[in-house]
Design a protein around this motif. Structure first.
Motif, PDB file in Angstrom:
ATOM      1  N   LEU A 196      10.727  65.371  73.178  1.00 22.37           N
ATOM      2  CA  LEU A 196       9.286  65.543  73.646  1.00 22.37           C
ATOM      3  C   LEU A 196       8.719  66.728  73.005  1.00 22.37           C
ATOM      4  CD1 LEU A 196       8.844  63.696  76.982  1.00 22.37           C
ATOM      5  CD2 LEU A 196       8.645  62.731  74.543  1.00 22.37           C
ATOM      6  N   ASP A 197       9.356  67.862  73.209  1.00 19.82           N
ATOM      7  CA  ASP A 197       8.794  69.151  72.882  1.00 19.82           C
ATOM      8  C   ASP A 197       9.204  69.686  71.647  1.00 19.82           C
ATOM      9  OD1 ASP A 197       7.790  68.987  75.636  1.00 19.82           O
ATOM     10  OD2 ASP A 197       9.296  70.082  76.315  1.00 19.82           O
ATOM     11  N   SER A 198       9.979  68.787  70.841  1.00 22.18           N
ATOM     12  CA  SER A 198      10.308  69.321  69.476  1.00 22.18           C
ATOM     13  C   SER A 198       9.932  68.330  68.406  1.00 22.18           C
ATOM     14  CB  SER A 198      11.814  69.444  69.222  1.00 22.18           C
ATOM     15  OG  SER A 198      12.385  68.106  69.801  1.00 22.18           O
ATOM     16  N   GLN A 199       9.818  68.688  67.059  1.00 25.47           N
ATOM     17  CA  GLN A 199       9.361  67.854  66.131  1.00 25.47           C
ATOM     18  C   GLN A 199      10.467  66.907  66.030  1.00 25.47           C
ATOM     19  OE1 GLN A 199       8.519  70.047  62.768  1.00 25.47           O
ATOM     20  NE2 GLN A 199       6.601  71.284  63.846  1.00 25.47           N
ATOM     21  N   TYR A 200       9.764  65.736  65.299  1.00 24.71           N
ATOM     22  CA  TYR A 200      10.769  64.646  64.916  1.00 24.71           C
ATOM     23  C   TYR A 200      11.674  65.147  64.052  1.00 24.71           C
ATOM     24  CZ  TYR A 200      12.414  59.884  64.192  1.00 24.71           C
ATOM     25  OH  TYR A 200      13.016  58.813  63.912  1.00 24.71           O
ATOM     26  N   LYS A 201      12.925  64.784  64.376  1.00 26.64           N
ATOM     27  CA  LYS A 201      14.149  65.159  63.185  1.00 26.64           C
ATOM     28  C   LYS A 201      14.267  64.084  62.162  1.00 26.64           C
ATOM     29  CE  LYS A 201      16.373  67.754  66.689  1.00 26.64           C
ATOM     30  NZ  LYS A 201      17.858  68.020  67.406  1.00 26.64           N
ATOM     31  N   GLU A 202      15.260  64.346  61.199  1.00 24.94           N
ATOM     32  CA  GLU A 202      15.581  63.339  60.396  1.00 24.94           C
ATOM     33  C   GLU A 202      16.091  61.919  60.921  1.00 24.94           C
ATOM     34  OE1 GLU A 202      17.930  63.031  56.027  1.00 24.94           O
ATOM     35  OE2 GLU A 202      17.997  64.849  57.343  1.00 24.94           O
ATOM     36  N   THR A 203      15.632  60.923  60.443  1.00 23.71           N
ATOM     37  CA  THR A 203      16.027  59.461  60.867  1.00 23.71           C
ATOM     38  C   THR A 203      17.408  59.168  60.346  1.00 23.71           C
ATOM     39  OG1 THR A 203      14.014  58.762  60.999  1.00 23.71           O
ATOM     40  CG2 THR A 203      15.553  57.154  61.126  1.00 23.71           C
TER      41      THR A 203
ATOM     42  N   VAL B 144      10.383  58.441  69.157  1.00 26.64           N
ATOM     43  CA  VAL B 144      10.850  59.534  69.523  1.00 26.64           C
ATOM     44  C   VAL B 144      12.403  59.769  69.026  1.00 26.64           C
ATOM     45  CG1 VAL B 144      11.050  61.203  71.177  1.00 26.64           C
ATOM     46  CG2 VAL B 144       9.241  59.634  71.349  1.00 26.64           C
ATOM     47  N   LEU B 145      13.290  58.815  69.382  1.00 27.71           N
ATOM     48  CA  LEU B 145      14.672  58.988  69.372  1.00 27.71           C
ATOM     49  C   LEU B 145      14.894  58.913  67.672  1.00 27.71           C
ATOM     50  CD1 LEU B 145      15.797  57.277  72.234  1.00 27.71           C
ATOM     51  CD2 LEU B 145      15.679  59.708  72.138  1.00 27.71           C
ATOM     52  N   PRO B 146      15.568  59.561  67.189  1.00 27.97           N
ATOM     53  CA  PRO B 146      15.716  59.627  65.689  1.00 27.97           C
ATOM     54  C   PRO B 146      16.701  58.555  65.133  1.00 27.97           C
ATOM     55  CG  PRO B 146      16.655  61.636  66.562  1.00 27.97           C
ATOM     56  CD  PRO B 146      16.211  60.961  67.529  1.00 27.97           C
TER      57      PRO B 146
END
Length: 539
Positions: free
Chosen positions: A220-227, A521-523
């Protein structure tokens, strides 16, 4: 007074007792002081005489209600086989049969047109039929209970067991028993299916966990990572009893562990698809198939529309319906306005697309075209424009498959966007670039510009899956790098958005995969649904 004779019924399933099975302790003395020979009692010698007849002879002292003594009838002969029929019975009054008050008696041919509590004489003479499916539980008379408690010996136990099986119950024809068995099995299936409230009733409040899922909290507190491409199945959800039309994650990131599924079994469900894979609540508000349902942007309400022309906005925390409307057509698609959340647009089997205001419960705008059905709706430019996918694919039609509308003025911006003769069952918007994609029945995904004049890209096309008339959905990953789509053969295909090359193929379902969606949210979490009625969560 002549005795009654009950002949053997070839269609009845009554079980006859063996003649040779008797006990010396079972000698009975008649009320007229005539002692029967040993082993020649009514239960063993005359198979057609029921226990009710024996009781009537005991307690009635061989007399009718008028006080006249009944003539004795000799029920045995020196050669039992020479008698054409041994089912001689005493004329007696009808036995009183009472059913337990907690469970009503099953309907039968004898009691459907007679007053409650009445049991015909012919029904009382038949023996108890042992149903193989065990759905009929008749009340046992008092003498059966007493016989069970006594254990005099081996022969006595066998005779007592046979007497308990001869309890008198109303006769039910074989065809009616079979229909009751089918209805009972169908009723059990419906009880398992309808875990939520029935149609027309207010659903129970959904118990939302106040804390965030432990799997979602770190992201939640971090940017979305690579899928990352999912490889394994995390949960396999099979509660729906009909095809699942679409699925959607809750748009609020803190509550994105909840998944909404819409099915043709007249229900929509909310799942905990991240932590446990458990169904949190089932909503049965519609009387026909539910074709479309969407989360509200606040994540506390669900808007649903179905083939029963009904629209419902349900508050999940209280279980109440904040809005209920009746449309003029069967609903196939609906979308909330991205800015004004009190407005939504819906379409279906009708030439018009209508915009509703939840506050007033009325239609505020209508968008009419020369079509018969609206397949999907997609908002553009922060809600000032929207696209509608229609069934118009003929060359002589003024309106094409995709039409762009101005939301405020209800005017057509463009109706000449897609010129190929294929319908587009679903539309999706890219999260980072001003483009949108259309799923076509030509078995490919077409790429369009999201700005007027909405030109189609001739260089990039995503092929390899099958549509074949199904409403196959498609979606981009949150970072925009991957594109996922279902297929009519059950596969799940992932493409690289930049190169249009196939990244991976998942053997997802046995039937057509019609819905796919990435977790917001979950990559590496992907949800898919199929026409078979199951949902899979991939990780």
């Amino acid at each position: 007074m002549a005795s009654l004779v009950a002949y053997d019924d070839s269609e009845s399933e009554a079980e006859t007792e063996p003649v040779g099975n008797f006990n010396a302790a079972s000698q009975m003395k008649d009320t007229s002081d005539v002692v029967k020979p040993p082993g020649q009692d009514f239960a063993s010698e005359a198979p057609g005489v029921t226990e009710g007849a024996v009781l009537a002879t005991k307690h009635g002292s061989g007399a009718d209600p008028a006080g006249h003594r009944l003539p004795l009838v000799r029920l045995w002969r020196s050669d039992p086989g020479s008698c054409p029929s041994q089912r001689l019975q005493w004329p007696r009054t009808e036995p009183d049969i009472t059913f337990p008050t907690g469970k009503p008696p099953p309907p039968s041919l004898w009691t459907t047109q007679t007053p409650a509590g009445h049991v015909p004489l012919a029904a009382a003479h038949f023996r108890r039929v042992k149903l193989s499916w065990g759905t009929y539980d008749s009340p046992e008379p008092s003498f059966c209970v007493q016989t069970k408690s006594e254990t005099p010996g081996k022969h006595g136990n066998s005779l007592q067991k046979e007497r308990c099986e001869d309890c008198i119950v109303p006769y039910t024809p074989k065809r009616l028993r079979q229909s009751q068995a089918l209805s009972t099995e169908t009723g059990k299936g419906r009880d398992v299916e309808a875990q939520g409230p029935s149609a027309g009733r207010a659903p129970a409040p959904l118990c939302m966990a106040p804390r965030v899922s432990e799997f979602i909290q770190p992201y939640l507190d971090s940017q979305y990572k690579e899928t990352t491409i999912p490889r394994k199945v995390l949960f396999h959800l099979r509660s729906h009893r009909g095809p699942v039309n679409s699925i959607q994650w809750c748009p609020v990131f803190a509550k994105s562990h909840m998944l909404l599924s819409v099915s043709m079994d007249k229900t929509f469900k909310v799942w905990n698809a991240v932590d446990s894979g458990r169904c949190l609540q089932t909503y049965s508000l519609h009387s026909e198939a539910v074709r479309a349902a969407r989360w509200s942007p606040c994540g506390r309400r669900i808007l649903s529309g179905g083939f029963d022309f009904a629209l419902h906005l349900t508050d999940l925390e209280t279980g109440t319906q904040l809005f209920s409307g009746q449309s003029d057509f069967r609903i196939t698609t609906l979308k909330f306005h991205p800015k004004d959340h009190s407005l939504f647009v819906c379409g279906g089997f009708h030439p018009e697309v209508k915009a509703w205001d939840i506050r007033t419960g009325k239609v505020v705008r209508s968008y009419k075209a020369t079509i018969q059905q609206t397949l999907d709706i997609l908002f553009l430019q922060e809600g000032s424009e929207f696209l509608s996918s229609t069934d118009a694919s003929s060359r002589d039609s003024a309106d094409r498959t995709i039409i762009a509308w101005d939301f405020r003025s209800s005017a057509k911006i463009s109706n000449q966007i897609f010129h190929e003769r294929y319908t587009c069952p679903s539309l999706t918007l890219h999260p980072r670039e001003p483009v949108f994609l259309a799923q076509t029945n030509g078995n490919y995904l077409a790429l369009f510009s999201a700005v007027w004049p909405y030109r189609m890209s001739r260089r990039r096309r995503y092929e390899g899956h099958k549509v074949e008339g199904y409403s196959v959905g498609c979606e981009c990953s949150p970072d925009g790098d991957l594109l996922v789509t279902g297929s009519a053969d059950g596969r799940v295909l992932l493409y690289s958005f930049r190169t249009a090359s196939r990244a991976r193929t998942l053997q997802g379902h046995a039937q057509a995969c019609v819905g796919t969606t990435f977790h917001p949210v979950l990559p590496s979490v992907l949800a898919t649904c199929s026409w078979e009625g199951d949902i899979k969560i991939w990780h």
